[in-house]
Scaffold this active site. Structure first.
Site, PDB file in Angstrom:
ATOM      1  N   CYS A   1       0.781  -1.082  -0.183  1.00 58.98           N
ATOM      2  CA  CYS A   1      -0.008   0.092  -0.105  1.00 58.98           C
ATOM      3  C   CYS A   1       1.083   1.039   0.062  1.00 58.98           C
ATOM      4  CB  CYS A   1      -0.995  -0.228   1.100  1.00 58.98           C
ATOM      5  SG  CYS A   1      -1.963  -1.579   1.392  1.00 58.98           S
TER       6      CYS A   1
ATOM      7  N   ARG B   1       2.999   1.325  -7.053  1.00 62.05           N
ATOM      8  CA  ARG B   1       2.808   0.043  -6.003  1.00 62.05           C
ATOM      9  C   ARG B   1       1.803  -0.743  -6.055  1.00 62.05           C
ATOM     10  NH1 ARG B   1       6.336   1.575  -1.720  1.00 62.05           N
ATOM     11  NH2 ARG B   1       5.648   0.362  -0.080  1.00 62.05           N
TER      12      ARG B   1
ATOM     13  N   TRP C   1      -3.920  -2.012  -1.442  1.00 63.58           N
ATOM     14  CA  TRP C   1      -3.967  -3.182  -2.208  1.00 63.58           C
ATOM     15  C   TRP C   1      -4.340  -4.190  -1.289  1.00 63.58           C
ATOM     16  CZ3 TRP C   1      -1.718  -8.056  -1.916  1.00 63.58           C
ATOM     17  CH2 TRP C   1      -1.459  -8.594  -3.230  1.00 63.58           C
TER      18      TRP C   1
ATOM     19  N   ASN D   1       0.152   0.209   6.122  1.00 66.73           N
ATOM     20  CA  ASN D   1       0.631  -0.874   5.172  1.00 66.73           C
ATOM     21  C   ASN D   1       1.039  -2.071   5.883  1.00 66.73           C
ATOM     22  OD1 ASN D   1       1.793  -1.998   3.042  1.00 66.73           O
ATOM     23  ND2 ASN D   1       3.548  -0.624   2.839  1.00 66.73           N
ATOM     24  N   GLY D   2       0.749  -3.195   5.386  1.00 66.19           N
ATOM     25  CA  GLY D   2       1.207  -4.361   6.261  1.00 66.19           C
ATOM     26  C   GLY D   2       0.106  -5.364   6.632  1.00 66.19           C
TER      27      GLY D   2
ATOM     28  N   GLU E   1      12.380 -14.726 -17.742  1.00 69.11           N
ATOM     29  CA  GLU E   1      12.141 -13.199 -17.311  1.00 69.11           C
ATOM     30  C   GLU E   1      11.382 -12.852 -18.667  1.00 69.11           C
ATOM     31  OE1 GLU E   1      11.976  -9.393 -15.823  1.00 69.11           O
ATOM     32  OE2 GLU E   1      12.072 -11.383 -15.212  1.00 69.11           O
TER      33      GLU E   1
ATOM     34  N   LYS F   1       7.413 -11.081 -17.950  1.00 71.20           N
ATOM     35  CA  LYS F   1       7.324  -9.878 -18.611  1.00 71.20           C
ATOM     36  C   LYS F   1       5.973  -9.797 -19.208  1.00 71.20           C
ATOM     37  CE  LYS F   1       9.892  -7.283 -16.477  1.00 71.20           C
ATOM     38  NZ  LYS F   1       9.606  -8.293 -15.557  1.00 71.20           N
TER      39      LYS F   1
ATOM     40  N   GLU G   1       2.615 -10.563 -17.050  1.00 72.30           N
ATOM     41  CA  GLU G   1       2.129  -9.576 -15.945  1.00 72.30           C
ATOM     42  C   GLU G   1       1.797  -8.363 -16.510  1.00 72.30           C
ATOM     43  OE1 GLU G   1       5.655  -8.845 -13.460  1.00 72.30           O
ATOM     44  OE2 GLU G   1       6.818  -8.221 -14.953  1.00 72.30           O
TER      45      GLU G   1
ATOM     46  N   HIS H   1       9.156 -34.268 -23.243  1.00 77.84           N
ATOM     47  CA  HIS H   1       8.939 -34.984 -22.082  1.00 77.84           C
ATOM     48  C   HIS H   1       7.397 -34.593 -21.722  1.00 77.84           C
ATOM     49  CE1 HIS H   1      12.700 -36.882 -22.057  1.00 77.84           C
ATOM     50  NE2 HIS H   1      13.505 -35.784 -22.077  1.00 77.84           N
TER      51      HIS H   1
ATOM     52  N   LYS I   1       4.142  -3.061  -6.959  1.00 72.16           N
ATOM     53  CA  LYS I   1       5.641  -2.720  -7.072  1.00 72.16           C
ATOM     54  C   LYS I   1       6.419  -3.461  -5.847  1.00 72.16           C
ATOM     55  CE  LYS I   1       9.299  -1.304  -9.602  1.00 72.16           C
ATOM     56  NZ  LYS I   1       9.692  -1.916 -10.778  1.00 72.16           N
TER      57      LYS I   1
END
Length: 608
Positions: free
Chosen positions: A2, A27, A76, A100-101, A481, A485, A488, A504, A603
């Site tokens: 947050c 964020r 968030w 936040n947390g 990576e 990218k 997301e 396989h 973020k």
């Protein structure tokens, strides 16, 4: 995750709070709110959605609070769905907070407060802290906060308003980041200095359970025994322009273009007389010789940088390297000794699982090294050795320049370790460094030369429901990576797979409806990767191939080509990361997605 801001000054603060929160949108958040002292009363306004929704609500209802002291928040969701009710700030007429947390024992606290006659409106853990502050409050905010933090378990950064102190903000933190911005006639709180660059570059860092009392004229900080704490003033080395788009359509594109400068800024201080020089970070040659094993621990993109690091360190220095996802490392009971080096990588320096892994490693007696971008962050403060990546602020949620500067540190470490172990000569090490310092300029050329081909490749991927990224060795590490990218920011399902493993099982998924992005930059593996590409082509897949200019590619191998300059194979991952970033970026743009603020993502991941 947050965003928290607070202002105590001489000006009307509602617009200042919203402006500061806008700098924290990267964020990730799903609601926003502010609380301001208006004529001695705490007035709260909040809304589900973006900051624009909150501004529209304030304008439509003509309800913007008027006052010079207030707090703000972007949420968030963790406890309770995104909604007006669950949005922060929370509290009542006596005390209002932003948080936040995560409060781990909030149910226990809530049950206690229900028995004391309190009612709850939201589903959040935060409201329990607001009500607990109210329960303990007897006129002294400092004593109240000390009582509350002794009762709560978990992580928190709290900005608090008490009705009886309309000229002050109170703040406290544990695990979650919070800093105090220092102005001339105003002072601030924020979870990230990016929010305050427009107003000040001077700040204090709060340590765990230090309590700040902020007014327009003064900042006082106390420990849990109410003793004053003297703090060092830090100065942010970014200017406000660094957190703006600078003419680019999106922060992500700006940050892709900033990579050459970021790499130069990161490696230049770490090269001395043509050799890697990491002593300024507390890492010396004698210590490097002693390490039995290296663990690299990180999350997401940072973990992918660690995987590339594993390949190059093992290849050059012949030292065993294990790469772990931080959230798994914590719980698999790793075997650590005092002869081991644990490297934790985090852009923000606040990643909760990575911080916990760092602490576990220290408890086990291992030496710890942090590779972080944010000065004074929790991970930076607690690690034995710190290497800052000097990328500057990275605003887009999808990491680009932070990834390449993390790779840069992995290369320097590999060169230094290989030389310390006697695996490469001084002359060979100097040659690697001479080649490495040319990389930023080559990347700049790659950005310019590959943009059109990446746009074209993106146009062929944008309608896919699912796709594969394949490669071998370092190319496989890079494919991970690239796949992340794309998924997301474009919301297209994609997976990275070791090309040799396709037969396989996974090749059963390949059809004409599943595109494949192949990375083949390693000379000794090129022919084998081409064979794997032909396997997917035989099943109808359209293939985008990223390879060197010198590679001869038959027409039956790839449908779309992105070719890169010829450099030493070991450096190809840092070069080839650029077209993968651009492909993801342009795919997202073509699909009309919110490139910089993809859904559900944050973020700085400060919760477990």
């Amino acid at each position: 995750m947050c965003g928290i801001v607070g202002y105590a000054g001489k000006e009307q603060c509602a617009d200042i709070l919203i402006d500061a929160l806008s700098k924290l949108e990267y964020r990730g958040y799903d609601s926003a709110g502010i609380a301001v002292f208006e004529n001695g009363v705490i007035k709260t306004e909040k809304s589900k959605g973006k900051l624009a929704d909150l501004k529209d609500k304030l304008a439509a209802e003509n309800s913007k609070p008027e006052g010079c002291v207030g707090i703000g928040h972007t949420r968030w969701a963790t406890h309770g769905e995104p909604s007006d009710v669950n949005s922060h700030p929370h509290g009542n007429a006596n005390v209002t907070i932003v948080h936040n947390g995560i409060i781990e024992n909030y149910k226990e606290i809530k049950d206690f407060l229900l028995k004391k006659g309190y009612n709850f409106d939201s589903e959040t853990d935060t409201e329990t802290v607001a009500k607990l502050l109210d329960y303990f409050y007897e006129g002294n905010p400092l004593e109240t906060i000390i009582k509350v933090i002794s009762e709560v378990r978990g992580s928190y950064a709290l900005g608090i308003l008490f009705k009886d102190f309309p000229d002050k903000i109170f703040a406290v933190r544990k695990e979650s980041p919070l800093l105090i911005g220092l102005g001339k006639t105003s002072n601030f709180i924020a979870s990230d200095m990016t929010a305050l660059l427009k107003y000040t570059r001077n700040y204090y860092l709060l340590e765990a359970n230090e309590i700040a009392v902020i007014s327009s004229e003064n900042v006082e900080i106390f420990d849990t025994h109410k003793n004053p704490v003297a703090k060092e003033v830090n100065v942010a080395n970014w200017d406000a322009d660094a957190a703006e788009k600078g003419g680019y359509e999106h922060f992500m594109l700006k940050e892709i273009h900033e990579q050459p400068t970021a790499i130069k800024t990161t490696i230049s201080p770490r090269i001395n007389a043509g050799m890697p020089y990491l002593e300024e970070s507390g890492l010396n040659m004698e210590d490097l010789k002693k390490y039995r094993k290296i663990f690299i621990v990180a999350c997401g993109t940072a973990m992918h940088a660690g995987i590339v690091g594993k390949y190059i360190i093992e290849k050059m220095a012949r030292v065993e390297v294990t790469v772990d996802i931080a959230s798994e490392f914590r719980y698999r009971d790793p075997i650590l000794t005092s002869e081991d080096l644990v490297i934790v990588i985090s852009q923000s320096g606040e990643t909760a699982d990575t911080l916990a892994a760092l602490r576990l490693s220290k408890e086990a007696g291992a030496k710890t090294m942090a590779v972080v971008n944010v000065k004074g962050s929790s991970i930076a403060r607690e690690a034995d050795i710190v290497i800052y990546t000097h990328a500057g602020p990275e605003i887009s949620v999808a990491s680009t320049k932070a990834y390449t500067v993390q790779l840069s540190i992995m290369y320097l470490l590999a060169f230094e370790l290989a030389y310390a172990k006697g695996r490469i000569s001084k002359e060979r090490c100097e040659q690697y460094i001479a080649d490495f310092v040319k990389i930023p300029d080559i990347i700049e050329d790659v950005i310019k030369s590959s943009e059109k081909s990446c746009q074209f490749a993106a146009s062929k991927l944008m309608n896919a429901d699912s796709l594969l990224y394949i490669g071998r060795g370092l190319d496989y590490a890079l494919s991970m990576e690239g796949s992340l990218k794309l998924k997301e920011i474009s919301y297209i399902h994609s997976e990275a797979y070791a090309a040799g493993e396709l037969k396989h099982g996974t090749i059963s998924l390949v059809t004409s409806e599943m595109p494949v992005v192949a990375v083949a930059t390693q000379s000794d593996l090129f022919e084998k990767t081409v064979s794997n590409i032909k396997e997917v082509k035989a099943r109808g897949a359209k293939v985008t191939l990223i390879c060197k200019e010198s590679d001869n590619v038959d027409e039956d191998v790839a449908d779309y080509l992105v070719k890169l300059p010829v450099i030493d194979d070991v450096f190809m991952p840092i070069l080839a990361s650029v077209p993968l970033q651009l492909i993801a970026y342009y795919t997202s743009v073509l699909k009309g997605c919110d490139v910089d603020k993809p859904r559900n993502l944050a973020k700085s991941v400060t919760v477990e």
